[in-house]
Design a protein around this motif. Structure first.
Motif, PDB file in Angstrom:
ATOM      1  N   ASN A  70      -0.807   8.503 -11.783  1.00  0.00           N
ATOM      2  CA  ASN A  70      -2.089   8.383 -12.471  1.00  0.00           C
ATOM      3  C   ASN A  70      -1.847   8.280 -13.974  1.00  0.00           C
ATOM      4  OD1 ASN A  70      -1.639  11.009 -13.405  1.00  0.00           O
ATOM      5  ND2 ASN A  70      -3.063  11.940 -11.954  1.00  0.00           N
ATOM      6  N   ARG A  71      -2.911   8.202 -14.729  1.00  0.00           N
ATOM      7  CA  ARG A  71      -2.791   8.037 -16.185  1.00  0.00           C
ATOM      8  C   ARG A  71      -2.111   9.211 -16.861  1.00  0.00           C
ATOM      9  NH1 ARG A  71      -8.048   6.172 -14.953  1.00  0.00           N
ATOM     10  NH2 ARG A  71      -8.088   3.906 -14.946  1.00  0.00           N
ATOM     11  N   ALA A  72      -2.164  10.395 -16.237  1.00  0.00           N
ATOM     12  CA  ALA A  72      -1.502  11.583 -16.779  1.00  0.00           C
ATOM     13  C   ALA A  72      -0.026  11.637 -16.377  1.00  0.00           C
ATOM     14  CB  ALA A  72      -2.214  12.848 -16.310  1.00  0.00           C
ATOM     15  N   GLY A  73       0.427  10.650 -15.593  1.00  0.00           N
ATOM     16  CA  GLY A  73       1.824  10.618 -15.166  1.00  0.00           C
ATOM     17  C   GLY A  73       2.118  11.465 -13.940  1.00  0.00           C
ATOM     18  N   GLU A  74       1.072  11.938 -13.272  1.00  0.00           N
ATOM     19  CA  GLU A  74       1.250  12.783 -12.092  1.00  0.00           C
ATOM     20  C   GLU A  74       1.373  11.918 -10.838  1.00  0.00           C
ATOM     21  OE1 GLU A  74      -1.648  16.366 -13.711  1.00  0.00           O
ATOM     22  OE2 GLU A  74      -2.497  14.679 -12.608  1.00  0.00           O
ATOM     23  N   ASP A  75       2.178  12.411  -9.877  1.00  0.00           N
ATOM     24  CA  ASP A  75       2.307  11.729  -8.592  1.00  0.00           C
ATOM     25  C   ASP A  75       0.970  11.745  -7.868  1.00  0.00           C
ATOM     26  OD1 ASP A  75       4.996  11.222  -8.920  1.00  0.00           O
ATOM     27  OD2 ASP A  75       5.654  12.930  -7.725  1.00  0.00           O
ATOM     28  N   MET A  76       0.584  10.590  -7.341  1.00  0.00           N
ATOM     29  CA  MET A  76      -0.628  10.491  -6.536  1.00  0.00           C
ATOM     30  C   MET A  76      -0.262  10.243  -5.074  1.00  0.00           C
ATOM     31  SD  MET A  76      -2.881   8.200  -9.195  1.00  0.00           S
ATOM     32  CE  MET A  76      -3.793   7.487  -7.901  1.00  0.00           C
ATOM     33  N   ILE A  77       0.540   9.219  -4.845  1.00  0.00           N
ATOM     34  CA  ILE A  77       0.901   8.840  -3.487  1.00  0.00           C
ATOM     35  C   ILE A  77       2.392   8.498  -3.458  1.00  0.00           C
ATOM     36  CG2 ILE A  77       0.481   7.234  -1.582  1.00  0.00           C
ATOM     37  CD1 ILE A  77      -2.344   6.835  -2.691  1.00  0.00           C
ATOM     38  N   PRO A  78       3.222   9.427  -2.980  1.00  0.00           N
ATOM     39  CA  PRO A  78       4.646   9.103  -2.824  1.00  0.00           C
ATOM     40  C   PRO A  78       4.861   8.282  -1.547  1.00  0.00           C
ATOM     41  CG  PRO A  78       4.253  11.372  -2.200  1.00  0.00           C
ATOM     42  CD  PRO A  78       2.937  10.817  -2.671  1.00  0.00           C
ATOM     43  N   PHE A  79       5.861   7.418  -1.546  1.00  0.00           N
ATOM     44  CA  PHE A  79       6.129   6.568  -0.384  1.00  0.00           C
ATOM     45  C   PHE A  79       7.590   6.135  -0.370  1.00  0.00           C
ATOM     46  CE2 PHE A  79       4.862   3.937  -3.923  1.00  0.00           C
ATOM     47  CZ  PHE A  79       5.793   2.907  -3.919  1.00  0.00           C
ATOM     48  N   GLY A  80       8.042   5.767   0.805  1.00  0.00           N
ATOM     49  CA  GLY A  80       9.318   5.092   0.963  1.00  0.00           C
ATOM     50  C   GLY A  80       9.033   3.629   1.234  1.00  0.00           C
ATOM     51  N   MET A  81      10.033   2.789   1.045  1.00  0.00           N
ATOM     52  CA  MET A  81       9.819   1.355   1.250  1.00  0.00           C
ATOM     53  C   MET A  81      11.122   0.695   1.660  1.00  0.00           C
ATOM     54  SD  MET A  81       9.723   0.236  -2.651  1.00  0.00           S
ATOM     55  CE  MET A  81      11.298   0.263  -3.496  1.00  0.00           C
ATOM     56  N   THR A  82      10.998  -0.282   2.507  1.00  0.00           N
ATOM     57  CA  THR A  82      12.118  -1.131   2.891  1.00  0.00           C
ATOM     58  C   THR A  82      11.585  -2.557   2.951  1.00  0.00           C
ATOM     59  OG1 THR A  82      13.094   0.662   4.192  1.00  0.00           O
ATOM     60  CG2 THR A  82      13.897  -1.560   4.619  1.00  0.00           C
ATOM     61  N   TYR A  83      12.124  -3.412   2.108  1.00  0.00           N
ATOM     62  CA  TYR A  83      11.716  -4.807   2.039  1.00  0.00           C
ATOM     63  C   TYR A  83      12.881  -5.678   2.492  1.00  0.00           C
ATOM     64  CZ  TYR A  83       7.520  -3.699  -0.636  1.00  0.00           C
ATOM     65  OH  TYR A  83       6.296  -3.220  -1.025  1.00  0.00           O
ATOM     66  N   THR A  84      12.586  -6.653   3.330  1.00  0.00           N
ATOM     67  CA  THR A  84      13.576  -7.645   3.726  1.00  0.00           C
ATOM     68  C   THR A  84      13.232  -8.934   2.997  1.00  0.00           C
ATOM     69  OG1 THR A  84      13.782  -6.612   5.897  1.00  0.00           O
ATOM     70  CG2 THR A  84      14.648  -8.851   5.661  1.00  0.00           C
TER      71      THR A  84
END
Length: 134
Positions: free
Chosen positions: A96-110
């Motif tokens: 967010n604008r305050a630099g706080e985590d909102m939604i953590p996620f993992g990702m794998t792109y091919t």
């Protein structure tokens, strides 16, 4: 494989993330292969055309929290599957604008190289501690 290819893959992924952070679904769609797949913990969607990718990302962006400011990534890992096929995996968090985590996620792109350009074939969003090599 020559070392510069790895840099090309990460640069292609970085350009995609810049388009996403700009909340520009049209620009995001230009980084995708036809067809492509979008996978999340709740669904798997086939995206047969660039227009379908644009529509999907417009839907994602419309549902983003109003105070989304940026996406921050941890270290990204490349996995080569062939001369013209690679995966980029890691984790990130919407901030967010305050630099706080909102939604953590993992990702794998091919990604697949077509006519000299790296295109996303599969975008998989998953738990932050999941993904290739974990």
């Amino acid at each position: 494989m020559p070392e510069h290819e790895a840099t090309d893959v990460l640069h292609a992924f970085q350009r995609y993330t810049e388009a996403f952070q700009a909340r520009d679904p049209h620009a995001v769609a230009q980084h995708f292969h036809e067809p492509a797949f979008f996978i999340t913990p709740g669904e798997a969607r086939a995206l047969p055309t660039i227009a379908a990718v644009e529509q999907e990302y417009a839907r994602v962006m419309a549902g983003m929290p109003p105070d989304y400011a940026r996406t921050e990534f941890g270290p990204l890992t490349e996995h080569w599957l062939g001369d013209d096929l690679a995966m980029v995996s890691g984790s990130g968090s919407w901030k967010n604008r305050a630099g706080e985590d909102m939604i953590p996620f993992g990702m794998t792109y091919t990604l697949r190289r077509v006519d000299g350009a790296w295109r996303i074939v599969v975008a998989a969003i998953h738990a932050p501690d999941g993904g290739a090599g974990r």
